[in-house]
Design an enzyme around this catalytic site. Structure first.
Site, PDB file in Angstrom:
ATOM      1  N   TYR A 111       2.228   1.788  13.711  1.00  0.00           N
ATOM      2  CA  TYR A 111       3.105   2.597  12.978  1.00  0.00           C
ATOM      3  C   TYR A 111       2.579   3.884  13.071  1.00  0.00           C
ATOM      4  CZ  TYR A 111      -0.383   1.265   9.262  1.00  0.00           C
ATOM      5  OH  TYR A 111      -1.789   0.808   8.846  1.00  0.00           O
TER       6      TYR A 111
ATOM      7  N   ASP B 243      -6.865  -6.002  -1.246  1.00  0.00           N
ATOM      8  CA  ASP B 243      -5.634  -6.543  -1.641  1.00  0.00           C
ATOM      9  C   ASP B 243      -5.385  -7.536  -2.894  1.00  0.00           C
ATOM     10  OD1 ASP B 243      -4.000  -5.867   1.640  1.00  0.00           O
ATOM     11  OD2 ASP B 243      -4.864  -4.365   0.066  1.00  0.00           O
TER      12      ASP B 243
ATOM     13  N   HIS C  90       0.901  -1.191   0.093  1.00  0.00           N
ATOM     14  CA  HIS C  90      -0.109  -0.003   0.090  1.00  0.00           C
ATOM     15  C   HIS C  90       0.810   1.281   0.092  1.00  0.00           C
ATOM     16  CE1 HIS C  90      -3.173  -2.814   2.524  1.00  0.00           C
ATOM     17  NE2 HIS C  90      -3.062  -2.987   1.110  1.00  0.00           N
TER      18      HIS C  90
ATOM     19  N   LYS D 118       6.471   6.612   7.315  1.00  0.00           N
ATOM     20  CA  LYS D 118       5.877   5.750   8.066  1.00  0.00           C
ATOM     21  C   LYS D 118       7.141   5.416   9.130  1.00  0.00           C
ATOM     22  CE  LYS D 118       2.471   3.969   5.230  1.00  0.00           C
ATOM     23  NZ  LYS D 118       2.101   2.930   4.227  1.00  0.00           N
TER      24      LYS D 118
HETATM   25  C1  LIG Z   1      -5.208   2.472   6.639  1.00  0.00           C
HETATM   26  C2  LIG Z   1      -6.155   2.849   7.362  1.00  0.00           C
HETATM   27  C3  LIG Z   1      -7.302   2.234   7.229  1.00  0.00           C
HETATM   28  N1  LIG Z   1      -8.539   2.761   8.013  1.00  0.00           N
HETATM   29  C4  LIG Z   1     -10.006   1.969   7.708  1.00  0.00           C
HETATM   30  C5  LIG Z   1     -10.171   1.421   6.262  1.00  0.00           C
HETATM   31  C6  LIG Z   1     -10.662   0.115   6.231  1.00  0.00           C
HETATM   32  O1  LIG Z   1     -12.144   0.243   6.895  1.00  0.00           O
HETATM   33  C7  LIG Z   1      -9.865  -0.387   7.598  1.00  0.00           C
HETATM   34  C8  LIG Z   1      -9.063  -1.529   7.374  1.00  0.00           C
HETATM   35  O2  LIG Z   1      -8.114  -0.701   6.305  1.00  0.00           O
HETATM   36  P1  LIG Z   1      -7.027  -1.355   5.458  1.00  0.00           P
HETATM   37  O3  LIG Z   1      -7.682  -2.755   5.046  1.00  0.00           O
HETATM   38  O4  LIG Z   1      -6.342  -0.627   4.226  1.00  0.00           O
HETATM   39  O5  LIG Z   1      -5.799  -1.904   6.595  1.00  0.00           O
HETATM   40  P2  LIG Z   1      -4.520  -2.406   6.100  1.00  0.00           P
HETATM   41  O6  LIG Z   1      -4.559  -3.438   5.082  1.00  0.00           O
HETATM   42  O7  LIG Z   1      -3.805  -2.649   7.565  1.00  0.00           O
HETATM   43  O8  LIG Z   1      -3.781  -1.093   5.623  1.00  0.00           O
HETATM   44  C9  LIG Z   1      -2.424  -0.784   5.946  1.00  0.00           C
HETATM   45  O9  LIG Z   1      -1.716  -1.757   5.353  1.00  0.00           O
HETATM   46  C10 LIG Z   1      -0.270  -1.660   5.129  1.00  0.00           C
HETATM   47  C11 LIG Z   1       0.517  -2.559   6.027  1.00  0.00           C
HETATM   48  C12 LIG Z   1       0.193  -0.153   5.226  1.00  0.00           C
HETATM   49  O10 LIG Z   1       1.197   0.336   5.286  1.00  0.00           O
HETATM   50  C13 LIG Z   1      -0.765   1.054   5.067  1.00  0.00           C
HETATM   51  O11 LIG Z   1      -0.623   1.933   5.905  1.00  0.00           O
HETATM   52  C14 LIG Z   1      -2.358   0.618   5.277  1.00  0.00           C
HETATM   53  O12 LIG Z   1      -2.616   0.703   4.084  1.00  0.00           O
HETATM   54  O13 LIG Z   1      -9.590   0.599   8.375  1.00  0.00           O
HETATM   55  C15 LIG Z   1      -8.414   3.790   8.596  1.00  0.00           C
HETATM   56  O14 LIG Z   1      -9.712   4.105   9.168  1.00  0.00           O
HETATM   57  N2  LIG Z   1      -7.499   4.606   8.682  1.00  0.00           N
HETATM   58  C16 LIG Z   1      -6.193   4.193   8.068  1.00  0.00           C
HETATM   59  O15 LIG Z   1      -5.403   5.048   8.284  1.00  0.00           O
END
Ligand SMILES: Cc1cn([C@H]2C[C@H](O)[C@@H](COP(=O)(O)OP(=O)(O)O[C@H]3O[C@H](C)C(=O)[C@H](O)[C@H]3O)O2)c(=O)[nH]c1=O
Length: 181
Positions: free
Chosen positions: A132, A170, A62, A72
């Site tokens: 992070y 993803d 991401h 980060k």
């Molecule tokens: C990233 C983020 C997500 N969300 C909400 C959006 C979704 O409803 C839920 C899960 O989000 P997501 O599936 O994108 O989470 P990750 O897959 O852990 O995403 C992260 O994964 C990799 C490791 C990264 O480095 C990024 O910073 C970040 O994208 O949290 C938020 O409310 N705020 C945020 O900053």
């Protein structure tokens, strides 16, 4: 704290000084002045994130685009991950290359990831608490990514693909050549 630069310019590995005694241990997980001295620039984190993952979860790759691009500082509070950073900076001599490192609550390593990088990790332990800091707010319209098994990036996740757990989002991320700029 010992800080070394990875093969990706501006991406640093931080090995934190741990103070152990009969009660347990203590370490500074973030020190603004020390990090700014290393970077030779100011850093203002505005958002902290925590995710919890079970073994085999792969989150990434991401990044956020343009003015919402995020630097980060990432670390593992519990468990162990294989962490991957990809250089998206066209003017970098490591453009398109990736750096991988094991981060764990044992080795207490963290990495500073500058803007212009894609990031992801694979959970290697039964439970991972990943923490992070980001220097730009979450901006859904600026979210972008590259699919984990892109044939040009050739990332070896060192984990059986059949045991990986990814979100639908993803799994549908674009290839490197089709990534959002
Ligand atoms: C990233 C983020 C997500 N969300 C909400 C959006 C979704 O409803 C839920 C899960 O989000 P997501 O599936 O994108 O989470 P990750 O897959 O852990 O995403 C992260 O994964 C990799 C490791 C990264 O480095 C990024 O910073 C970040 O994208 O949290 C938020 O409310 N705020 C945020 O900053």
């Amino acid at each position: 704290m010992k800080i070394t630069e990875s093969k990706l310019k501006g991406c640093f590995i931080l090995e934190l000084k741990v103070y152990e005694d009969g009660r347990g241990l203590f370490f500074e997980s973030y020190n603004k002045a020390q990090l700014e001295e290393t970077l030779g620039a100011s850093i203002d984190f505005v958002q902290d994130n925590i995710s919890v993952s079970k073994k085999g979860v792969l989150r990434g790759l991401h990044f956020q685009t343009e003015k919402y691009a995020q630097a980060k500082l990432v670390q593992v509070i519990k468990g162990k991950v294989l962490d991957i950073v990809v250089d998206l900076r066209r003017d970098s001599n490591t453009f398109g290359q990736h750096f991988k490192i094991e981060l764990s609550s044992e080795n207490k390593k963290s990495i500073f990831i500058p803007k212009g990088m894609a990031h992801g990790f694979l959970a290697l332990s039964e439970e991972v608490v990943f923490y992070y800091k980001c220097d730009a707010y979450y901006h859904p319209l600026s979210e972008a990514g590259i699919v984990y098994n892109d044939p040009e990036l050739k990332i070896d996740w060192e984990f059986p693909e059949t045991n990986m757990i990814l979100s639908e989002k993803d799994l549908r991320l674009p290839l490197w050549k089709n990534r959002k700029m």
